[in-house]
Scaffold this motif. Structure first.
Motif, PDB file in Angstrom:
ATOM      1  N   ARG A 154      23.645  27.656  43.970  1.00 17.92           N
ATOM      2  CA  ARG A 154      24.594  28.225  44.927  1.00 17.92           C
ATOM      3  C   ARG A 154      25.497  27.106  45.434  1.00 17.92           C
ATOM      4  NH1 ARG A 154      23.615  33.462  46.445  1.00 17.92           N
ATOM      5  NH2 ARG A 154      21.529  34.256  45.933  1.00 17.92           N
ATOM      6  N   LYS A 155      26.780  27.247  45.210  1.00 17.51           N
ATOM      7  CA  LYS A 155      27.726  26.207  45.599  1.00 17.51           C
ATOM      8  C   LYS A 155      29.143  26.753  45.502  1.00 17.51           C
ATOM      9  CE  LYS A 155      29.006  23.220  42.422  1.00 17.51           C
ATOM     10  NZ  LYS A 155      29.027  22.143  41.397  1.00 17.51           N
ATOM     11  N   LYS A 156      30.059  26.025  46.088  1.00 21.52           N
ATOM     12  CA  LYS A 156      31.467  26.328  45.903  1.00 21.52           C
ATOM     13  C   LYS A 156      31.912  25.695  44.596  1.00 21.52           C
ATOM     14  CE  LYS A 156      35.972  26.140  48.162  1.00 21.52           C
ATOM     15  NZ  LYS A 156      36.721  25.735  49.388  1.00 21.52           N
ATOM     16  N   CYS A 157      32.430  26.485  43.699  1.00 24.23           N
ATOM     17  CA  CYS A 157      32.780  26.012  42.355  1.00 24.23           C
ATOM     18  C   CYS A 157      34.257  25.675  42.238  1.00 24.23           C
ATOM     19  CB  CYS A 157      32.424  27.073  41.314  1.00 24.23           C
ATOM     20  SG  CYS A 157      30.665  27.370  41.136  1.00 24.23           S
ATOM     21  N   GLY A 158      34.558  24.871  41.227  1.00 30.73           N
ATOM     22  CA  GLY A 158      35.930  24.606  40.843  1.00 30.73           C
ATOM     23  C   GLY A 158      36.261  25.349  39.567  1.00 30.73           C
ATOM     24  N   GLU A 159      37.367  24.975  38.948  1.00 27.58           N
ATOM     25  CA  GLU A 159      37.811  25.671  37.736  1.00 27.58           C
ATOM     26  C   GLU A 159      36.913  25.377  36.542  1.00 27.58           C
ATOM     27  OE1 GLU A 159      40.170  27.867  37.618  1.00 27.58           O
ATOM     28  OE2 GLU A 159      40.843  27.599  39.688  1.00 27.58           O
ATOM     29  N   GLU A 160      36.329  24.184  36.474  1.00 26.33           N
ATOM     30  CA  GLU A 160      35.624  23.730  35.280  1.00 26.33           C
ATOM     31  C   GLU A 160      34.235  24.338  35.123  1.00 26.33           C
ATOM     32  OE1 GLU A 160      34.656  21.814  31.799  1.00 26.33           O
ATOM     33  OE2 GLU A 160      36.616  22.055  32.750  1.00 26.33           O
ATOM     34  N   GLU A 161      33.584  24.680  36.234  1.00 26.21           N
ATOM     35  CA  GLU A 161      32.197  25.127  36.167  1.00 26.21           C
ATOM     36  C   GLU A 161      32.045  26.486  35.485  1.00 26.21           C
ATOM     37  OE1 GLU A 161      33.496  23.819  38.931  1.00 26.21           O
ATOM     38  OE2 GLU A 161      32.051  22.542  39.978  1.00 26.21           O
ATOM     39  N   MET A 162      30.858  26.695  34.867  1.00 26.66           N
ATOM     40  CA  MET A 162      30.481  28.009  34.345  1.00 26.66           C
ATOM     41  C   MET A 162      29.959  28.813  35.534  1.00 26.66           C
ATOM     42  SD  MET A 162      30.362  30.053  31.752  1.00 26.66           S
ATOM     43  CE  MET A 162      30.595  28.944  30.338  1.00 26.66           C
ATOM     44  N   LYS A 163      30.778  29.735  36.012  1.00 25.07           N
ATOM     45  CA  LYS A 163      30.518  30.393  37.287  1.00 25.07           C
ATOM     46  C   LYS A 163      29.743  31.700  37.110  1.00 25.07           C
ATOM     47  CE  LYS A 163      34.956  29.784  37.783  1.00 25.07           C
ATOM     48  NZ  LYS A 163      35.188  28.586  36.973  1.00 25.07           N
ATOM     49  N   VAL A 164      28.946  32.033  38.133  1.00 29.15           N
ATOM     50  CA  VAL A 164      28.218  33.291  38.134  1.00 29.15           C
ATOM     51  C   VAL A 164      28.687  34.134  39.313  1.00 29.15           C
ATOM     52  CG1 VAL A 164      26.197  32.320  37.000  1.00 29.15           C
ATOM     53  CG2 VAL A 164      26.275  32.362  39.486  1.00 29.15           C
ATOM     54  N   VAL A 165      28.777  35.439  39.061  1.00 23.88           N
ATOM     55  CA  VAL A 165      29.095  36.415  40.097  1.00 23.88           C
ATOM     56  C   VAL A 165      27.904  37.350  40.210  1.00 23.88           C
ATOM     57  CG1 VAL A 165      30.653  38.251  40.848  1.00 23.88           C
ATOM     58  CG2 VAL A 165      31.563  36.277  39.596  1.00 23.88           C
ATOM     59  N   LEU A 166      27.378  37.479  41.426  1.00 27.91           N
ATOM     60  CA  LEU A 166      26.168  38.255  41.647  1.00 27.91           C
ATOM     61  C   LEU A 166      26.455  39.489  42.480  1.00 27.91           C
ATOM     62  CD1 LEU A 166      23.750  35.318  42.550  1.00 27.91           C
ATOM     63  CD2 LEU A 166      24.170  36.313  40.290  1.00 27.91           C
ATOM     64  N   GLY A 167      25.676  40.551  42.209  1.00 24.26           N
ATOM     65  CA  GLY A 167      25.766  41.769  42.989  1.00 24.26           C
ATOM     66  C   GLY A 167      24.542  41.939  43.852  1.00 24.26           C
ATOM     67  N   GLU A 168      24.201  43.188  44.123  1.00 26.14           N
ATOM     68  CA  GLU A 168      23.031  43.475  44.942  1.00 26.14           C
ATOM     69  C   GLU A 168      21.757  42.997  44.253  1.00 26.14           C
ATOM     70  OE1 GLU A 168      22.836  47.550  46.068  1.00 26.14           O
ATOM     71  OE2 GLU A 168      24.806  47.545  47.039  1.00 26.14           O
ATOM     72  N   ASN A 169      20.822  42.504  45.069  1.00 20.53           N
ATOM     73  CA  ASN A 169      19.538  42.014  44.560  1.00 20.53           C
ATOM     74  C   ASN A 169      19.704  40.942  43.490  1.00 20.53           C
ATOM     75  OD1 ASN A 169      18.046  43.873  46.190  1.00 20.53           O
ATOM     76  ND2 ASN A 169      18.567  45.484  44.715  1.00 20.53           N
ATOM     77  N   ASN A 170      20.770  40.130  43.633  1.00 19.97           N
ATOM     78  CA  ASN A 170      21.051  39.028  42.698  1.00 19.97           C
ATOM     79  C   ASN A 170      21.251  39.499  41.263  1.00 19.97           C
ATOM     80  OD1 ASN A 170      21.172  36.949  44.511  1.00 19.97           O
ATOM     81  ND2 ASN A 170      19.088  36.231  44.170  1.00 19.97           N
ATOM     82  N   ALA A 171      21.731  40.724  41.082  1.00 22.10           N
ATOM     83  CA  ALA A 171      22.058  41.193  39.737  1.00 22.10           C
ATOM     84  C   ALA A 171      23.258  40.419  39.210  1.00 22.10           C
ATOM     85  CB  ALA A 171      22.376  42.683  39.757  1.00 22.10           C
ATOM     86  N   LEU A 172      23.168  39.936  37.976  1.00 22.28           N
ATOM     87  CA  LEU A 172      24.250  39.160  37.385  1.00 22.28           C
ATOM     88  C   LEU A 172      25.358  40.089  36.917  1.00 22.28           C
ATOM     89  CD1 LEU A 172      25.272  36.369  36.508  1.00 22.28           C
ATOM     90  CD2 LEU A 172      24.084  36.701  34.333  1.00 22.28           C
ATOM     91  N   LEU A 173      26.556  39.922  37.500  1.00 19.67           N
ATOM     92  CA  LEU A 173      27.697  40.767  37.162  1.00 19.67           C
ATOM     93  C   LEU A 173      28.673  40.083  36.212  1.00 19.67           C
ATOM     94  CD1 LEU A 173      28.551  42.230  40.700  1.00 19.67           C
ATOM     95  CD2 LEU A 173      27.009  43.162  38.948  1.00 19.67           C
ATOM     96  N   ASN A 174      28.707  38.752  36.254  1.00 22.03           N
ATOM     97  CA  ASN A 174      29.679  38.026  35.438  1.00 22.03           C
ATOM     98  C   ASN A 174      29.226  36.588  35.289  1.00 22.03           C
ATOM     99  OD1 ASN A 174      31.998  37.526  33.990  1.00 22.03           O
ATOM    100  ND2 ASN A 174      33.379  38.400  35.518  1.00 22.03           N
ATOM    101  N   ILE A 175      29.468  36.013  34.100  1.00 21.87           N
ATOM    102  CA  ILE A 175      29.190  34.602  33.866  1.00 21.87           C
ATOM    103  C   ILE A 175      30.299  34.061  32.961  1.00 21.87           C
ATOM    104  CG2 ILE A 175      27.574  35.179  31.981  1.00 21.87           C
ATOM    105  CD1 ILE A 175      26.027  32.584  32.784  1.00 21.87           C
ATOM    106  N   THR A 176      31.167  33.244  33.519  1.00 20.77           N
ATOM    107  CA  THR A 176      32.338  32.777  32.784  1.00 20.77           C
ATOM    108  C   THR A 176      33.004  31.629  33.537  1.00 20.77           C
ATOM    109  OG1 THR A 176      34.490  33.435  31.877  1.00 20.77           O
ATOM    110  CG2 THR A 176      33.811  34.492  33.929  1.00 20.77           C
ATOM    111  N   LYS A 177      33.771  30.832  32.813  1.00 18.88           N
ATOM    112  CA  LYS A 177      34.626  29.843  33.460  1.00 18.88           C
ATOM    113  C   LYS A 177      35.927  30.478  33.933  1.00 18.88           C
ATOM    114  CE  LYS A 177      33.070  25.566  31.209  1.00 18.88           C
ATOM    115  NZ  LYS A 177      33.504  24.322  30.559  1.00 18.88           N
TER     116      LYS A 177
END
Length: 238
Positions: free
Chosen positions: A130-153
């Protein structure tokens, strides 16, 4: 369980450090312990008995470096300079016959992260910070109950909850899934895909059990730039 290490790239963003040396062989300390050695020690601590290393740039140096390690099998990716991580994983898939740990040779995480990962259930288990990301990182977007909604740069950093570490645990059943989805992507004429493209497909199709794992306050570093390398030596060079 086995381990699959991605070690094919050149590490060009590190400049003179990797002119002729694969990034995985960068030393962490004066005794010569390398990034790759650190990860091999982690896998030893986890009692992993079979380790596949996918090589590319100056493969012979990694082959020589690991020649005395009976657990290591080298898989050379002859297309390393024309593909991304998914291409390197693809060349290893026919050699994977068990649940497997996935890691990049240039990503260092402390043992506790690996121990939690090994015990976490799911066909795809993906640690993130859990952190504030920049453009370069492989970012995760989470929904309810930590469901993974997106994983992309390719997403607004403000919409993400953190960074995927680039290490993971996958069940044996995902091997055929990775192969099928990788081939679908490659047949479209583009080899420049990250492994996460297949995870994204699993999210969209909802056909694989995906678990995300918060690393909390544990330490990791991905060595892309010189400042990362210096941080890795400080955190893991002892």
């Amino acid at each position: 369980m086995i381990a699959v290490i991605m070690a094919a790239g050149k590490g060009s963003r590190l400049g003179e450090y990797t002119t002729n040396l694969p990034k995985s062989l960068l030393p962490l300390n004066d005794s010569g312990k390398t990034l790759l050695d650190y990860n091999l020690d982690i896998l030893d601590a986890l009692e992993i008995k079979r380790i596949l290393i996918v090589t590319g740039f100056n493969s012979e140096l990694i082959e020589k470096h690991t020649s005395s390690n009976a657990k290591v099998e080298i898989i050379y990716n002859p297309f390393w300079d024309n593909c991304n991580v998914l291409g390197s994983l693809y060349v290893a898939l026919n050699h994977i016959d068990d649940d497997f740990l996935f890691l990049h040779a240039d990503t260092l995480a402390n043992l506790k992260i690996w121990q939690i990962l090994e015990k976490t259930n799911g066909d795809m288990v993906l640690p993130f910070e859990r952190k504030k990301c920049g453009e370069e990182e492989m970012k995760v977007v989470l929904g309810e109950n930590n469901a993974l909604l997106n994983i992309t740069k390719e997403i607004d950093p403000e919409k993400s909850q953190g960074e995927f570490l680039g290490i993971a645990k996958f069940s044996k059943k995902t091997v055929s899934y990775f192969k099928q989805k990788a081939e679908e992507l490659f047949k479209k004429g583009n080899l420049n895909h990250y492994m996460e493209a297949v995870v994204q497909s699993a999210i969209q199709n909802q056909d694989i059990d995906i678990t995300v794992m918060d690393i909390l306050d544990n330490q990791f570093v991905e060595v892309d730039f010189e400042e990362d390398y210096q941080k890795a030596k400080q955190l893991f060079g002892a």
